[in-house]
Design an enzyme around this catalytic site. Structure first.
Site, PDB file in Angstrom:
ATOM      1  N   GLN A  84      -2.950   3.441   4.694  1.00 44.97           N
ATOM      2  CA  GLN A  84      -3.648   2.459   3.875  1.00 44.97           C
ATOM      3  C   GLN A  84      -3.295   1.051   4.352  1.00 44.97           C
ATOM      4  O   GLN A  84      -2.270   0.836   4.988  1.00 44.97           O
ATOM      5  CB  GLN A  84      -3.269   2.640   2.401  1.00 44.97           C
TER       6      GLN A  84
ATOM      7  N   ALA B  80       0.866  -1.175   0.000  1.00 44.22           N
ATOM      8  CA  ALA B  80       0.000   0.000   0.000  1.00 44.22           C
ATOM      9  C   ALA B  80       0.899   1.219   0.000  1.00 44.22           C
ATOM     10  O   ALA B  80       2.044   1.169   0.458  1.00 44.22           O
ATOM     11  CB  ALA B  80      -0.925   0.004   1.217  1.00 44.22           C
ATOM     12  N   SER B  81       0.365   2.333  -0.497  1.00 46.33           N
ATOM     13  CA  SER B  81       1.218   3.497  -0.721  1.00 46.33           C
ATOM     14  C   SER B  81       1.618   4.233   0.546  1.00 46.33           C
ATOM     15  O   SER B  81       2.716   4.761   0.648  1.00 46.33           O
ATOM     16  CB  SER B  81       0.524   4.473  -1.679  1.00 46.33           C
ATOM     17  N   THR B  82       0.722   4.303   1.528  1.00 46.10           N
ATOM     18  CA  THR B  82       1.009   5.086   2.738  1.00 46.10           C
ATOM     19  C   THR B  82       0.698   4.274   3.975  1.00 46.10           C
ATOM     20  O   THR B  82       0.021   3.245   3.918  1.00 46.10           O
ATOM     21  CB  THR B  82       0.182   6.383   2.770  1.00 46.10           C
TER      22      THR B  82
END
Length: 208
Positions: free
Chosen positions: A14, A9-11
């Site tokens: 998330q 996941a990007s961050t």
């Protein structure tokens, strides 16, 4: 067949584990067992991803790298994507993505040498196309976001992302009660970056 599943996941806000159930269902449907999981919260636009590099370091020739979508593996620019592809190819790892049907054909297949090479070539070509599409989608979204912010600023309407006041107040209370960051994350679903911002704000308020 040794299957290594990669979840990204990007961050920190998330959930990298969101697609775990889909990967397990795919493996079950194809008579496979996922032998190792690699999970991280890193941007797909970065080549340097610790868990992905660990997966490639652990992998042996013929292992399967299982992902939900190609964009979980890459939103890289062309140069970095070529570097990553070279690393994957050098290890002899086969990429299987749920959104890449051509990659499903090699799972458990006993194709002859010629057919195997044709399948690998077709799969590689489609993989490159999807990786380029994922990068374009990222760049398009960033451009639209920048244009929207610029327009909102011009109209005096840009206020940034609204703060979740109730949640952040609860996090402050948990920090004051000496709860660990890990327990706070489990209780609120927030990421470490959010907690770090609140800790900094609390320190700034005390110093003021």
């Amino acid at each position: 067949m040794f299957v290594r599943a990669y979840l990204r996941a990007s961050t920190q806000d998330q959930d990298a584990n969101r697609a775990e159930g889909q990967l397990k269902a795919f493996a079950k449907d194809h008579g496979l067992k996922i032998a190792a999981w690699y999970r991280e919260n890193e941007s797909g636009t970065k080549l340097d991803r610790p868990e992905l590099f660990k997966l490639l370091s652990d992998a042996q020739e013929g292992d399967v790298l299982l992902i939900e979508q190609v964009d979980r593996l890459s939103r890289l620019d062309e140069s970095d994507w070529k570097k990553l592809r070279a690393m994957i190819d050098a290890k002899g790892v086969r990429i299987t993505a749920l959104d890449l049907p051509t990659s499903h054909q090699f799972i458990g297949a006993n194709a002859d040498s010629f057919t195997g090479r044709v399948l690998a070539a077709v799969n590689g070509m489609v993989l490159d196309i999807l990786a380029a599409t994922a990068r374009k989608d990222y760049e398009d979204r960033r451009r639209r976001q920048s244009q929207g912010i610029a327009k909102a600023k011009t109209n005096g309407k840009f206020k940034g992302r609204p703060e979740n006041v109730d949640r952040n107040a609860g996090i402050e209370g948990m920090l004051n009660s000496k709860m660990s960051w890990g327990d706070i994350q489990k209780a609120t679903g927030c990421g470490r970056a959010t907690i770090a911002k609140i800790v900094k704000r609390m320190k700034d308020q005390k110093a003021a």
